[in-house]
Design an enzyme around this catalytic site. Sequence first.
Site, PDB file in Angstrom:
ATOM      1  N   ARG A 286      19.539  31.929 -11.282  1.00 35.77           N
ATOM      2  CA  ARG A 286      19.855  33.306 -10.916  1.00 35.77           C
ATOM      3  C   ARG A 286      18.586  34.133 -10.836  1.00 35.77           C
ATOM      4  O   ARG A 286      17.577  33.803 -11.436  1.00 35.77           O
ATOM      5  CB  ARG A 286      20.828  33.901 -11.930  1.00 35.77           C
ATOM      6  CG  ARG A 286      22.097  33.032 -12.015  1.00 35.77           C
ATOM      7  CD  ARG A 286      23.310  33.660 -12.568  1.00 35.77           C
ATOM      8  NE  ARG A 286      23.515  35.037 -12.244  1.00 35.77           N
ATOM      9  CZ  ARG A 286      24.433  35.485 -11.391  1.00 35.77           C
ATOM     10  NH1 ARG A 286      25.184  34.634 -10.752  1.00 35.77           N
ATOM     11  NH2 ARG A 286      24.592  36.766 -11.211  1.00 35.77           N
ATOM     12  N   CYS A 287      18.664  35.211 -10.067  1.00 36.93           N
ATOM     13  CA  CYS A 287      17.544  36.129  -9.874  1.00 36.93           C
ATOM     14  C   CYS A 287      16.965  36.524 -11.238  1.00 36.93           C
ATOM     15  O   CYS A 287      17.721  36.790 -12.161  1.00 36.93           O
ATOM     16  CB  CYS A 287      18.043  37.366  -9.127  1.00 36.93           C
ATOM     17  SG  CYS A 287      16.791  38.604  -8.829  1.00 36.93           S
ATOM     18  N   PRO A 288      15.669  36.507 -11.405  1.00 39.77           N
ATOM     19  CA  PRO A 288      14.593  36.328 -10.423  1.00 39.77           C
ATOM     20  C   PRO A 288      14.026  34.909 -10.389  1.00 39.77           C
ATOM     21  O   PRO A 288      13.000  34.682  -9.768  1.00 39.77           O
ATOM     22  CB  PRO A 288      13.521  37.293 -10.919  1.00 39.77           C
ATOM     23  CG  PRO A 288      13.625  37.176 -12.420  1.00 39.77           C
ATOM     24  CD  PRO A 288      15.127  36.989 -12.693  1.00 39.77           C
TER      25      PRO A 288
ATOM     26  N   ASP B  29      21.903  31.480  -5.171  1.00 39.68           N
ATOM     27  CA  ASP B  29      21.913  32.898  -5.527  1.00 39.68           C
ATOM     28  C   ASP B  29      21.785  33.737  -4.257  1.00 39.68           C
ATOM     29  O   ASP B  29      20.743  33.716  -3.605  1.00 39.68           O
ATOM     30  CB  ASP B  29      20.748  33.208  -6.473  1.00 39.68           C
ATOM     31  CG  ASP B  29      20.753  34.636  -6.977  1.00 39.68           C
ATOM     32  OD1 ASP B  29      21.668  35.415  -6.605  1.00 39.68           O
ATOM     33  OD2 ASP B  29      19.841  34.999  -7.747  1.00 39.68           O
TER      34      ASP B  29
END
Length: 73
Positions: A10-12, A37
């Site tokens: 998931r981000c980042p 994502d």
Amino acid sequence: MNQLDARGLRCPMPLLKLKQSLHQMNAGEVLTVMTTDPISQRDFVVFLRQSPHQLLSMHQEQDVFYFQIEKAR
């Protein structure tokens, strides 16, 4: 062929992994990135606009986003 499998991250994290991978590559090499994502799509495009690297292609198959990026020469 250089590949980065960032599916499930998931981000980042996908963007950080992309930057790390590009740093380890030689100029002119192409990196294929796979991520699940959806935020990566925006993050990668913005990052690549601000960098000398080139986005060669981008597409989606089901829930996976694919990017082909050429490291700047």
